[in-house]
Scaffold this active site. Structure first.
Site, PDB file in Angstrom:
ATOM      1  CG  LEU A  64     -25.076  -0.584  14.489  1.00 56.50           C
ATOM      2  CD1 LEU A  64     -25.308  -1.272  15.533  1.00 56.50           C
ATOM      3  CD2 LEU A  64     -24.772   1.028  14.515  1.00 56.50           C
ATOM      4  N   GLY A  94     -23.018  -6.914  11.463  1.00 59.28           N
ATOM      5  CA  GLY A  94     -22.670  -7.812  10.744  1.00 59.28           C
ATOM      6  C   GLY A  94     -22.297  -9.094  11.275  1.00 59.28           C
ATOM      7  CG  ASP A 129     -13.354 -11.453   9.412  1.00 59.30           C
ATOM      8  OD1 ASP A 129     -13.405 -10.832  10.490  1.00 59.30           O
ATOM      9  OD2 ASP A 129     -12.867 -10.644   8.069  1.00 59.30           O
ATOM     10  CE  LYS A 159     -11.956   2.536  15.828  1.00 62.77           C
ATOM     11  NZ  LYS A 159     -12.555   3.750  15.300  1.00 62.77           N
TER      12      LYS A 159
END
Length: 314
Positions: free
Chosen positions: A187, A207, A211, A245
């Site tokens: 995803l 994930g 970051d 997003k």
């Protein structure tokens, strides 16, 4: 002379007798009075306050009982008004839960790309995923893969109870070594593929990366590099946001859990997305509600005002 000496000898004796009588008078009376005389005004005030506190102990205890009983009655009456259907999700009975066959993996292989403070944020997001899945109506099969490095160190130091977590699979191995390649779907918001429905035979990968957009597109590149399927949640089809997003790990997890419960992506998005994201519903034609309301307000304005405006423009 002898009489004078006798008189002088008797005087001290009288003084002693008088002194003894005074001291004896001081001891006469109750001990409480003597103690009160020895206490300062401030000490007496404090003593009276303590005495009053002790006397009202039972009264305070009874008041607490009455308040507790009142709250219990209010909760009971509220549940009766709702027909007994209202039940906190945090206290949902386990017999009401229907586990999903869907697998959800958090990829923790980006540990070396994050600062320590960002790894700490990821840890909190994982905690939230675990907690929400535990209380979900349709909990998924939750996995943590590639656990190690900074993340494991923080979990060991700040959350030692993680070793006792239930209904979760924690692996130090990479997800490609845990789940068959053809079953994996990564995803990522950079994927051109839109996820319309969730396939219970698939394992969806999130994930585990905080970051701040420093490594944009890295999850998408990883998926292509490994040759596994990839897709993005249908966010743009239902929601317009002021911010980017990219969602936090726990938000993706919570959206999927909400979708499994409600069967609607739109409801899932607006149940989970925080207000700071500025989420606005999108109509079928692609226009958001705010734009539509602006158009409606223009069309519903006073005709005289419109004529005046047109004249001013000409």
């Amino acid at each position: 002379m002898a009489a004078e000496s006798v008189k002088s000898e008797t005087l001290p004796q009288q003084e002693n007798d008088n002194g003894d009588s005074k001291s004896s008078q001081k001891t006469v009376g109750s001990n409480g009075e003597a103690e009160n005389q020895s206490l300062s005004k401030r000490q007496r005030k404090k003593q009276q306050k303590q005495q009053k506190w002790e006397e009202e102990r039972e009264l305070r205890k009874q008041k607490r009982k009455d308040k507790k009983q009142q709250r219990r009655l209010e909760r009971h009456s509220h549940q009766e008004e709702e027909g007994g259907e209202v039940q906190s999700s945090r206290k949902r009975l386990r017999r009401d839960v229907t586990p999903s066959a869907l697998r959800l993996l958090v990829d923790c292989s980006f540990d070396s790309l994050m600062l320590s403070k960002d790894v700490g944020k990821l840890h909190k997001q994982i905690q939230r995923c675990y907690a929400e899945n535990r209380r979900a109506l349709h909990p998924v099969q939750l996995y943590l893969t590639s656990l190690g490095g900074q993340l494991k160190q923080i979990m060991d130091e700040k959350d030692k109870g993680w070793v006792n977590w239930k209904e979760i699979t924690i692996k130090s191995e990479h997800y490609k070594d845990v789940v068959a390649k053809e079953e994996l779907v990564y995803l990522t918001s950079d994927s051109p593929n839109i996820l319309e429905e969730m396939d219970p035979t698939k394992a969806y990968v999130i994930g585990g990366l905080v970051d701040h957009n420093h490594h944009k597109g890295i999850t998408f590149e990883k998926a292509k590099e490994l040759g596994i399927d990839h897709a993005q949640l249908p966010l743009s089809s239902f929601v317009k946001m002021n911010s980017r997003k990219v969602l936090a790990v726990n938000h993706v997890c919570e959206i999927i859990l909400a979708y499994l419960e409600k069967g609607s992506w739109k409801e899932a998005f607006f149940t989970v997305l925080p207000q700071r994201k500025g989420a606005v519903a999108v109509d079928k034609d692609g226009a958001d509600h705010q734009e539509k309301e602006a158009e409606d307000s223009d069309s519903d304005s006073d005709p005289e005002t419109q004529q005046h405006t047109e004249k001013a423009q000409t």
